[in-house]
Enzyme design. Structure first.
Site, PDB file in Angstrom:
ATOM      1  N   ARG A   1       1.006  -1.164  -0.218  1.00 46.02           N
ATOM      2  CA  ARG A   1      -0.450   0.212  -0.462  1.00 46.02           C
ATOM      3  C   ARG A   1       1.036   1.142   0.247  1.00 46.02           C
ATOM      4  O   ARG A   1       0.571   1.856  -0.026  1.00 46.02           O
ATOM      5  CB  ARG A   1      -0.870   0.401   1.000  1.00 46.02           C
ATOM      6  CG  ARG A   1      -1.794  -0.521   1.363  1.00 46.02           C
ATOM      7  CD  ARG A   1      -3.234  -0.928   2.283  1.00 46.02           C
ATOM      8  NE  ARG A   1      -1.923  -1.676   3.540  1.00 46.02           N
ATOM      9  CZ  ARG A   1      -2.210  -2.811   3.415  1.00 46.02           C
ATOM     10  NH1 ARG A   1      -1.953  -4.142   3.102  1.00 46.02           N
ATOM     11  NH2 ARG A   1      -1.034  -2.634   4.766  1.00 46.02           N
TER      12      ARG A   1
ATOM     13  N   GLU B   1       3.389  -7.187  13.834  1.00 46.32           N
ATOM     14  CA  GLU B   1       2.704  -7.825  14.432  1.00 46.32           C
ATOM     15  C   GLU B   1       2.142  -9.362  14.451  1.00 46.32           C
ATOM     16  O   GLU B   1       1.895  -9.613  15.508  1.00 46.32           O
ATOM     17  CB  GLU B   1       1.087  -6.570  13.893  1.00 46.32           C
ATOM     18  CG  GLU B   1       2.131  -5.432  14.416  1.00 46.32           C
ATOM     19  CD  GLU B   1       1.880  -4.665  13.062  1.00 46.32           C
ATOM     20  OE1 GLU B   1       0.887  -4.185  12.483  1.00 46.32           O
ATOM     21  OE2 GLU B   1       2.697  -5.206  12.258  1.00 46.32           O
TER      22      GLU B   1
END
Length: 182
Positions: free
Chosen positions: A63, A100
């Site tokens: 992105r 994460e």
């Protein structure tokens, strides 16, 4: 800024329990579906960096490529792609990092930067900072330096922007979300 922060936040969709239970994913695709919002976001970054002293824009897979390529085009700077492992066709250098969700490897073409280059590294979001810190290490390994790390969104509770700043990397984001913010 040329837009109200509430405007941008309203176009970032929270997706609960993606990609795993307990995570609220910040989906920026509605922002990209609004030509006006995309222009305002891009113009905000362009205005910030139009007179800045850096030589390259580094964009993170995937992105980060969207806004990073607009910034590179508008500011007439070369675009350096930082990709997930195995996506670049020529000689690469890689850097492992923690996300994460687990461990990953970021790669860049070995000939993409030179001594003395200054790179604005760009992603859509700063969470734990792992991707941008890995990109910064790759930039430095190629003899260049990081000008600044930029993103549309910061998730400050995850500590990434603090880690970047502690590593001596100036950081700029257009907006921030608390982890429990809708």
């Amino acid at each position: 800024m040329i837009f109200d922060e509430c405007d941008i936040k309203s176009l970032i969709r929270p997706v609960p329990d993606f990609p795993k239970p307990g995570v609220v994913f910040r989906d920026i695709t509605p922002l990209f579906q609004s030509p006006r919002a995309l222009r305002m976001v891009a113009d905000s970054f362009i205005q910030r960096y139009v007179e800045a002293d850096f030589s390259h824009v580094g964009a993170m897979d995937a992105r980060g490529f969207i806004i990073g390529s607009i910034i590179a085009y508008e500011l007439n700077r070369p675009l350096v792609l930082f990709r997930k492992q195995g996506k670049l066709p020529a000689d690469v250098i890689g850097e492992a990092y923690q996300t994460e969700y687990g461990q990953a490897l970021l790669e860049v073409h070995a000939d993409s930067l030179c001594d003395g280059d200054k790179v604005l590294i760009f992603d859509d979001l700063i969470a734990t900072g792992g991707t941008l810190l890995a990109a910064a290490r790759l930039v430095r390994r190629l003899g260049a330096q990081v000008f600044e790390a930029a993103a549309i969104i910061d998730l400050p509770e995850l500590g990434g922007s603090t880690l970047l700043q502690d590593a001596g990397i100036p950081t700029f984001c257009l907006t921030a979300f608390a982890l429990d913010e809708a």
